[in-house]
Design a protein around this motif. Structure first.
Motif, short mmCIF file in Angstrom:
data_model
loop_
_atom_site.label_atom_id
_atom_site.label_comp_id
_atom_site.label_asym_id
_atom_site.label_seq_id
_atom_site.Cartn_x
_atom_site.Cartn_y
_atom_site.Cartn_z
N VAL A 120 0.86 -1.18 0.00
CA VAL A 120 0.00 0.00 0.00
C VAL A 120 0.90 1.23 0.00
CG1 VAL A 120 -1.89 -1.18 1.18
CG2 VAL A 120 -0.17 0.03 2.53
N TRP A 121 0.32 2.38 -0.38
CA TRP A 121 1.13 3.57 -0.56
C TRP A 121 0.47 4.76 0.12
CZ3 TRP A 121 0.01 -0.08 -4.19
CH2 TRP A 121 1.08 -0.76 -4.79
N ARG A 122 1.27 5.53 0.85
CA ARG A 122 0.75 6.71 1.54
C ARG A 122 1.67 7.90 1.29
NH1 ARG A 122 -1.66 4.06 7.17
NH2 ARG A 122 -2.92 2.50 6.06
N ASN A 123 1.08 8.97 0.81
CA ASN A 123 1.83 10.18 0.49
C ASN A 123 1.97 11.02 1.75
OD1 ASN A 123 3.14 12.24 -0.78
ND2 ASN A 123 1.42 12.88 -2.04
N GLU A 124 2.79 10.51 2.67
CA GLU A 124 3.01 11.16 3.95
C GLU A 124 4.50 11.36 4.17
OE1 GLU A 124 -0.79 9.01 6.17
OE2 GLU A 124 1.25 8.32 6.57
N LYS A 125 4.83 12.19 5.12
CA LYS A 125 6.23 12.44 5.42
C LYS A 125 6.87 11.18 6.00
CE LYS A 125 9.36 15.57 7.88
NZ LYS A 125 9.46 16.74 8.79
N PRO A 126 7.92 10.65 5.36
CA PRO A 126 8.56 9.44 5.89
C PRO A 126 9.46 9.75 7.07
CG PRO A 126 9.72 10.18 3.94
CD PRO A 126 8.54 11.10 4.10
N GLY A 127 9.74 8.72 7.85
CA GLY A 127 10.64 8.85 8.99
C GLY A 127 11.13 7.48 9.40
N PRO A 128 11.85 7.38 10.52
CA PRO A 128 12.35 6.08 10.98
C PRO A 128 11.20 5.08 11.16
CG PRO A 128 13.36 7.87 12.22
CD PRO A 128 12.28 8.48 11.40
N GLY A 129 11.25 3.98 10.43
CA GLY A 129 10.21 2.97 10.52
C GLY A 129 8.90 3.37 9.89
N ARG A 130 8.87 4.49 9.21
CA ARG A 130 7.64 5.01 8.58
C ARG A 130 7.91 5.18 7.09
NH1 ARG A 130 3.24 7.68 10.81
NH2 ARG A 130 2.01 8.95 9.39
N PHE A 131 7.27 4.36 6.27
CA PHE A 131 7.54 4.35 4.84
C PHE A 131 6.33 4.84 4.04
CE2 PHE A 131 9.85 0.70 6.73
CZ PHE A 131 11.14 1.18 6.55
N ARG A 132 6.59 5.21 2.81
CA ARG A 132 5.50 5.58 1.90
C ARG A 132 4.98 4.36 1.14
NH1 ARG A 132 8.40 11.07 -0.42
NH2 ARG A 132 7.27 12.57 0.87
#
Length: 493
Positions: A120-132
């Protein structure tokens, strides 16, 4: 913007990738595939069937919880179709299911029990352990109004986590319900959307900030360590005490927690309905013999309440790990779900009961890698190429090993013996096969067990002793090569 920012990139500067889209090598790919196989195996055992939907959905089908009509790229990755309709990469695996149910109508029997796995894909700001871009593995029941269906989701989620290797005390699924939270909000007089949201946001931080930090957020506000100020919900001390009493009512057993909650919902019909939801779930969990430590009733759980209409559940890894910086971390949430009876109604106007559970495969794979729990890869047996003029012998031997069902490759680089051995080690090879002129003349091959060789080498103090011991190395007739290699590979497996 500087002139440098407008110049076209060239050379190595072109070799860049968008943030939040991780490159995956074989180790992570292998671990992720194994997790999908294991989790979906549990879902199938519980009677769920597979459903695969496309990567794109029309943006308006994804729902009011995702992009706005006038901002089709908000939160999702969207493009226009040739008829100028906006299509978006799917944000989750649930909205496509709701669209499928609405489109299929009565041709799909109900309850409809499906599972799905994919990116799945999310157009959000990525960060540690947080992917698009990341993988999820979902199971959903559509058309089952009873809360036993929620209990089944929770119990199946716990079984899936055990199936991937989690032990008692290493994970927990925390359960709450939206109606119970609504009842508490009614009791304290939080009727406006703004005040309700402020209270829920404060509750959601209980694990991180503790009761004192949440009390500040429920009151006048909180100044964090960085100096940032968060405005509070503005509750009176009596209201704050009531919310904290509710949030901390979790007890050692599910039944004890229900007892603690009993008096807190008096006077609120919505809260009493929520209490009965949880009681039905607890009865079903007990009937399925779900361990107390695997699933708990936790009134502080707040999870996507604009999306869910009833029970909500959060799966969390409890095991702590030590990072490269020496600090101790907890992995945290790796899945969850809840009841969403209003989602299909967006398409048909018909309220269709539905509940689901999702395992965050990418996050779980990363967590297992951090914890050193990923399975060792079965690297290929490497056949060294010792004939500088022709690799024919190496190619022939690698072919024989593959025909016998073994994973094998002939070395195709340009390095000498030392470089080839380093290559085999880097590939995770269980063994190397060497055929030089002496072996060809004798009709033999030399096989080196790389794992056994490494273990023996650690116990040998001098280079002379190492050469004398020839650790992990055997010479066998060519006819016995396949079985000798197979024994080494199976021993390491």
């Amino acid at each position: 913007m500087s002139d440098k920012d407008t110049q076209p990139l060239t050379g190595k500067d072109l070799a860049r990738k968008p943030r939040g889209f991780p490159d995956k090598r074989e180790g992570l790919i292998h671990a992720q595939a194994k997790l999908v196989e294991t989790v979906t195996g549990v879902y199938r055992k519980w009677g769920f069937e597979a459903l695969e939907t496309g990567a794109f959905e029309y943006a308006d089908a994804l729902g009011k919880f995702l992009p706005d009509d006038d901002r089709p790229n908000a939160g999702v990755f969207a493009i226009q179709d040739d008829d100028e309709q906006w299509m978006s990469l799917r944000y989750d695996l649930t909205a496509p299911l709701a669209r499928f149910i609405a489109e299929a109508g009565q041709t799909v029997g109900r309850p409809f029990r499906r599972y799905a796995a994919g990116p799945v894909w999310r157009n959000e700001k990525p960060g540690p352990g947080r992917f698009r871009e990341f993988w999820q593995c979902d199971a959903d029941t559509v058309g089952a109004p009873g809360f036993h269906a929620d209990a089944e989701m929770i119990a199946m989620g716990a079984e899936a986590l055990r199936a991937v290797g989690m032990e008692t005390g290493e994970f927990v699924i925390r359960v709450n319900t939206r109606r119970l939270l609504n009842g508490v909000l009614e009791r304290i007089g939080a009727f406006t959307p703004e005040s309700r949201l402020s209270v829920l946001r404060a509750l959601d931080k209980l694990d991180r900030l503790g009761e004192s930090g949440v009390a500040d957020l429920l009151g006048q506000g909180r100044l964090d360590e960085s100096g940032d100020y968060t405005e509070g919900a503005g509750l009176a001390p009596r209201q704050i005490d009531f919310v904290l009493q509710f949030a901390s009512s979790r007890a050692p057993t599910r039944q004890e927690t229900l007892t603690n909650l009993d008096q807190l919902v008096v006077g609120s019909e919505e809260g009493w309905n929520g209490y009965n939801e949880l009681r039905s779930i607890v009865e079903a969990l007990d009937a399925m013999d779900v361990p107390e430590g695997d699933v708990v009733i936790d009134p502080s759980v707040v999870r996507g309440l604009e999306y869910y209409t009833g029970p909500v559940y959060e799966a969390e890894l409890l095991r702590e790990v030590t990072g490269d910086d020496g600090k101790t971390y907890r992995i945290g949430s790796i899945g969850g779900g809840g009841r969403y009876d209003d989602l299909v109604a967006r398409f048909t106007g018909e309220t269709v009961p539905a509940t689901g559970f999702s395992v965050g495969i990418s996050r779980l794979a990363s967590a297992l890698a951090i914890m050193g729990e990923t399975v060792k890869l079965d690297g290929p047996v490497v056949v060294l190429n010792l004939d500088k003029d022709s690799p024919a012998v190496a190619l022939e031997i690698a072919t024989l090993l593959r025909r016998a069902g073994l994973r094998a490759e002939a070395y195709m680089g340009g390095s000498g013996m030392k470089g080839q051995m380093k290559y085999a080690d880097r590939r995770g090879a269980p063994a190397v096969v060497m055929v030089g002129s002496n072996e060809i003349e004798a009709g033999t091959v030399t096989i080196k067990d790389l794992e056994m060789g490494a273990l023996k080498a650690k116990a040998i103090q001098s280079n002379e002793a190492y050469r004398d011991a020839r650790p992990g190395q055997i010479e066998v007739p060519r006819a016995e090569m396949v079985e000798a290699v197979r024994r080494i590979v199976e021993a390491q497996g």
